[in-house]
Structure formats: C-alpha cells, structure tokens
Write a protein that holds these residues in place. Structure first.
Motif, PDB file in Angstrom:
ATOM      1  N   ILE A  92       0.699  -0.999  -0.041  1.00  0.00           N
ATOM      2  CA  ILE A  92      -0.026   0.331  -0.125  1.00  0.00           C
ATOM      3  C   ILE A  92       0.788   1.073   0.017  1.00  0.00           C
ATOM      4  O   ILE A  92       1.703   0.855   0.710  1.00  0.00           O
TER       5      ILE A  92
ATOM      6  N   GLU B  66      -0.698   4.477  -0.488  1.00  0.00           N
ATOM      7  CA  GLU B  66      -1.371   5.395   0.107  1.00  0.00           C
ATOM      8  C   GLU B  66      -2.937   4.637   0.265  1.00  0.00           C
ATOM      9  O   GLU B  66      -2.718   4.112  -0.737  1.00  0.00           O
ATOM     10  N   GLY B  67      -3.331   5.614   1.274  1.00  0.00           N
ATOM     11  CA  GLY B  67      -4.746   5.058   1.490  1.00  0.00           C
ATOM     12  C   GLY B  67      -5.019   4.073   2.245  1.00  0.00           C
ATOM     13  O   GLY B  67      -3.945   3.243   3.003  1.00  0.00           O
TER      14      GLY B  67
ATOM     15  N   MET C 188      -7.286   0.410   3.944  1.00  0.00           N
ATOM     16  CA  MET C 188      -7.892  -0.531   3.691  1.00  0.00           C
ATOM     17  C   MET C 188      -7.415  -1.553   4.798  1.00  0.00           C
ATOM     18  O   MET C 188      -7.188  -0.728   5.736  1.00  0.00           O
TER      19      MET C 188
ATOM     20  N   GLN D 159      -2.507   0.135   6.341  1.00  0.00           N
ATOM     21  CA  GLN D 159      -2.774   1.719   5.398  1.00  0.00           C
ATOM     22  C   GLN D 159      -1.179   1.549   4.528  1.00  0.00           C
ATOM     23  O   GLN D 159      -0.079   0.939   4.706  1.00  0.00           O
TER      24      GLN D 159
ATOM     25  N   ALA E 291     -11.045  -1.950   0.447  1.00  0.00           N
ATOM     26  CA  ALA E 291      -9.531  -0.232   0.147  1.00  0.00           C
ATOM     27  C   ALA E 291     -11.344   0.210   1.530  1.00  0.00           C
ATOM     28  O   ALA E 291     -12.417   0.684   0.983  1.00  0.00           O
ATOM     29  N   GLU E 292     -10.884   1.024   2.094  1.00  0.00           N
ATOM     30  CA  GLU E 292     -11.723   2.311   2.568  1.00  0.00           C
ATOM     31  C   GLU E 292     -11.971   3.956   2.509  1.00  0.00           C
ATOM     32  O   GLU E 292     -12.941   4.595   2.238  1.00  0.00           O
ATOM     33  N   THR E 293     -10.873   4.069   1.565  1.00  0.00           N
ATOM     34  CA  THR E 293     -10.286   5.494   1.404  1.00  0.00           C
ATOM     35  C   THR E 293      -9.615   5.078  -0.320  1.00  0.00           C
ATOM     36  O   THR E 293     -10.026   3.875  -0.632  1.00  0.00           O
ATOM     37  N   PHE E 294      -9.773   5.824  -1.134  1.00  0.00           N
ATOM     38  CA  PHE E 294      -8.453   5.489  -2.353  1.00  0.00           C
ATOM     39  C   PHE E 294      -7.296   5.383  -2.135  1.00  0.00           C
ATOM     40  O   PHE E 294      -6.762   5.722  -1.312  1.00  0.00           O
ATOM     41  N   CYS E 295      -6.741   3.690  -3.122  1.00  0.00           N
ATOM     42  CA  CYS E 295      -5.286   3.514  -2.938  1.00  0.00           C
ATOM     43  C   CYS E 295      -5.149   3.791  -3.544  1.00  0.00           C
ATOM     44  O   CYS E 295      -5.006   2.942  -4.846  1.00  0.00           O
ATOM     45  N   SER E 296      -3.917   3.735  -3.662  1.00  0.00           N
ATOM     46  CA  SER E 296      -2.337   3.207  -4.465  1.00  0.00           C
ATOM     47  C   SER E 296      -1.990   2.201  -4.056  1.00  0.00           C
ATOM     48  O   SER E 296      -0.891   2.779  -2.925  1.00  0.00           O
TER      49      SER E 296
END
Length: 87
Positions: free
Chosen positions: A3, A5-6, A8, A23, A45-50
């Motif tokens: 991960i 960013e973001g 999960m 994270q 994913a709880e937020t946008f993730c890269s």
C-alpha cells in the motif's frame, strides 16, 4: 500488494468484523506469493488507495535471478506453513 497510500481494512471470513486496518507502508498477500495459502480474508479499500502489485510469475522470475533470495523465501515458506499447521 504494497500500500503506497490510502486505508484498507481486512475483514473476517464472514465479513462482519474488522480484523486489521492497513495503511501506507503495509502489505498483504505474501503467503499467496510464497505458495503457502490462497486468499483467506477479504481486503477492502476504505479510502482511495494506490498499491504496488507483484505477480507470482514476476516473483518467481526474481527468485530465479537471485538464488540467495530464494533460500530466504524457502525458509519463510516453511515458517508460514508451520504456523498455519499450529493454528
């Protein structure tokens, strides 16, 4: 997967309980790469993730090119299998 960013979350098999929050800097799926087990828990994913992803084929190619890493991976694979057998 690694991960970048973001945030999960890892859920229980029945997806009713959060087991772990992941994270940036965290990773998952290593046991599948090592051939110890297949996917067990859902990761959402709880937020946008890269993320960075490494396929099994590419992982195996790295091990072929760098045999010294393969020795360490073999030891890790045995350790994971021993832990799974205990659980």
């Amino acid at each position: 997967m690694f991960i970048v960013e973001g945030i999960m979350k890892c859920y229980s098999i029945n997806e009713r309980q959060t087991i772990l929050k992941l994270q940036a800097g965290d990773f998952f799926g290593e046991k599948a790469l090592l051939g110890v087990t297949k996917r067990i828990y859902p990761i959402v994913a709880e937020t946008f993730c890269s993320v960075f992803s490494l396929s099994k084929a590419n992982f195996d190619a790295i091990l072929d090119k760098f045999p010294q890493i393969a020795v360490v991976v073999k030891d890790m694979r045995k350790l994971f299998q021993d832990i799974i057998n205990i659980i």
